[in-house]
Structures are given as structure tokens and as C-alpha cells.
Design an enzyme around this catalytic site. Structure first.
Site, PDB file in Angstrom:
ATOM      1  N   GLY A  46       0.835  -1.195   0.000  1.00  0.00           N
ATOM      2  CA  GLY A  46       0.000   0.000   0.000  1.00  0.00           C
ATOM      3  C   GLY A  46       0.869   1.244   0.000  1.00  0.00           C
ATOM      4  N   GLN A  51       3.032   9.989   1.481  1.00  0.00           N
ATOM      5  CA  GLN A  51       4.328   9.287   1.464  1.00  0.00           C
ATOM      6  C   GLN A  51       5.184   9.689   0.269  1.00  0.00           C
ATOM      7  OE1 GLN A  51       2.498   5.176   2.186  1.00  0.00           O
ATOM      8  NE2 GLN A  51       4.517   5.006   3.134  1.00  0.00           N
ATOM      9  N   CYS A  96       6.099  -0.449   7.084  1.00  0.00           N
ATOM     10  CA  CYS A  96       5.722   0.707   6.272  1.00  0.00           C
ATOM     11  C   CYS A  96       6.896   1.103   5.393  1.00  0.00           C
ATOM     12  CB  CYS A  96       5.345   1.864   7.192  1.00  0.00           C
ATOM     13  SG  CYS A  96       4.921   3.385   6.341  1.00  0.00           S
ATOM     14  N   LEU A  97       6.616   1.437   4.128  1.00  0.00           N
ATOM     15  CA  LEU A  97       7.700   1.848   3.227  1.00  0.00           C
ATOM     16  C   LEU A  97       8.407   3.107   3.725  1.00  0.00           C
ATOM     17  CD1 LEU A  97       5.950   1.215  -0.225  1.00  0.00           C
ATOM     18  CD2 LEU A  97       7.762  -0.167   0.833  1.00  0.00           C
ATOM     19  N   HIS A 138      -4.053   1.062   7.725  1.00  0.00           N
ATOM     20  CA  HIS A 138      -2.710   1.646   7.741  1.00  0.00           C
ATOM     21  C   HIS A 138      -2.618   2.835   6.771  1.00  0.00           C
ATOM     22  CE1 HIS A 138       1.846   1.155   7.803  1.00  0.00           C
ATOM     23  NE2 HIS A 138       1.648   1.946   6.762  1.00  0.00           N
ATOM     24  N   GLU A 139      -3.117   2.641   5.546  1.00  0.00           N
ATOM     25  CA  GLU A 139      -3.017   3.705   4.543  1.00  0.00           C
ATOM     26  C   GLU A 139      -3.899   4.898   4.898  1.00  0.00           C
ATOM     27  OE1 GLU A 139      -0.555   3.511   2.700  1.00  0.00           O
ATOM     28  OE2 GLU A 139      -0.214   1.381   3.054  1.00  0.00           O
ATOM     29  N   HIS A 142      -2.289   7.199   7.323  1.00  0.00           N
ATOM     30  CA  HIS A 142      -1.310   8.120   6.734  1.00  0.00           C
ATOM     31  C   HIS A 142      -1.968   9.461   6.359  1.00  0.00           C
ATOM     32  CE1 HIS A 142       2.520   6.076   6.318  1.00  0.00           C
ATOM     33  NE2 HIS A 142       1.976   5.000   5.783  1.00  0.00           N
TER      34      HIS A 142
HETATM   35 NI    NI Z   1       2.827   3.120   5.562  1.00  0.00          NI
END
Ligand code: NI
Length: 168
Positions: A46, A51, A96-97, A138-139, A142
Site C-alpha cells: 500500500g 508518502q 511501512c515503506l 494503515h493507509e 497516513h
Molecule cells: Ni505506511
């Protein structure tokens, strides 16, 4: 399409609240296409617009519950998403990226239903269980400036991380 830089923890943009998308125009489509390419290249499940440095309410989630689809086909684009139903509970690993190399144990709903708009502004609903439900939550976090590290009961230890990489 172009790859965009993924912002990492410590970058204050990740802590800011994103604004709703109001124009479903070429600019949004370029952002989404770039986010798709960036997500696939990074190998995540995701990605949220903040981000990549854009404070707009747009996210991508990979629907890993659907079998027989390519990674590209698993991507769901969600504009102005909100959770309209959630039930159950799951506790498991999350990463998380934007927080590379860090994993934590996070409790999330087992199932969520999300209402959103597509890239043309059409409203739709979708739902997910397990990893996909975790990913929706999670997304969406953000978009309100929250990282999973705030919710984690604990972070995985060095030994646990090594075990994880050994399994791959
Ligand atoms: Ni993330």
C-alpha cells in the site's frame, strides 16, 4: 509514469493531515500512475499520497485476498476514502515503506468496509479482511498524519527480524 521519492520517518510531511481531493483531473491521474509505479517498484502492499510528498487524500491498497491477479491488477485506488464499517480484531506484524527495516505488532480490525471515489470521482465501496483490512487502516492513517509505530504494542527485535528474513 515516473517513480517518486518515498518520504521517510523524520520528514514532517508524514505527520500532517491531508486535504480532500476536489479535482479529478489529469494532475490526479499522473499522481496515481506515479504512485502505482512507485508502489510496485518498492514491493509494498500500500502507499498513501503523503508518502510521496502530496498532502491529498488518495491511497493505493493491494487486494492480496484476490487470487489469480497480477500485482498491478491487485491495486485499488481510493480517493477520499473513509471506513464505514469495521469488525473483529487481528494482531500481527506491520511495516511501512516510510519506516524501512522496522516492523511492529499492531492490532487492527479483522474486516473493514471502505467508501471512496475512483480516479474519475465515482463513489464506490470495497471491503477487505486480514492483510487487506490491515492495509486499508494503515493507509488511511497516513492521511491523518499517523504512522503504525504510534500504534505498535512493541517493535520486533533484531532476532525476530533476522528470523523473518530467513523465512523469505
Ligand atoms: Ni505506511
Amino acid at each position: 509514469m515516473a517513480l517518486r521519492n518515498i518520504r521517510e520517518e523524520g520528514d514532517s510531511i508524514l505527520l500532517k493531515k491531508s486535504r480532500p481531493v476536489v479535482d479529478f483531473d489529469k494532475r490526479l491521474h499522473i499522481l496515481l500512475d506515479d504512485m502505482r509505479e512507485t508502489l510496485l517498484q518498492a514491493g509494498g502492499v500500500g502507499l498513501a499520497a503523503p508518502q510521496v510528498g502530496v498532502l491529498r487524500r488518495a491511497v493505493l491498497v493491494m487486494d492480496t485476498n484476490k487470487e489469480g491477479l497480477t500485482d498491478e491488477e491487485q491495486i485499488i485506488e481510493l480517493i477520499n476514502p473513509r471506513i464505514v464499517e469495521s469488525d473483529g480484531e487481528q494482531t500481527g506484524q506491520e511495516g511501512c515503506l516510510s519506516v524501512p527495516g522496522v516492523y511492529g505488532i499492531v492490532t487492527r480490525p479483522e474486516h473493514v468496509r471502505v467508501r471512496a471515489q475512483d480516479r474519475f470521482g465515482n463513489a464506490f465501496e470495497c471491503e477487505g479482511t486480514g492483510l487487506t483490512a490491515r492495509c486499508f487502516c494503515h493507509e488511511l492513517d497516513h492521511l491523518d498524519g499517523h504512522l503504525f509505530t504510534e500504534l505498535a504494542q512493541r517493535l520486533l527485535t533484531e532476532e525476530e527480524l533476522q528470523e523473518m528474513s530467513g523465512e523469505e
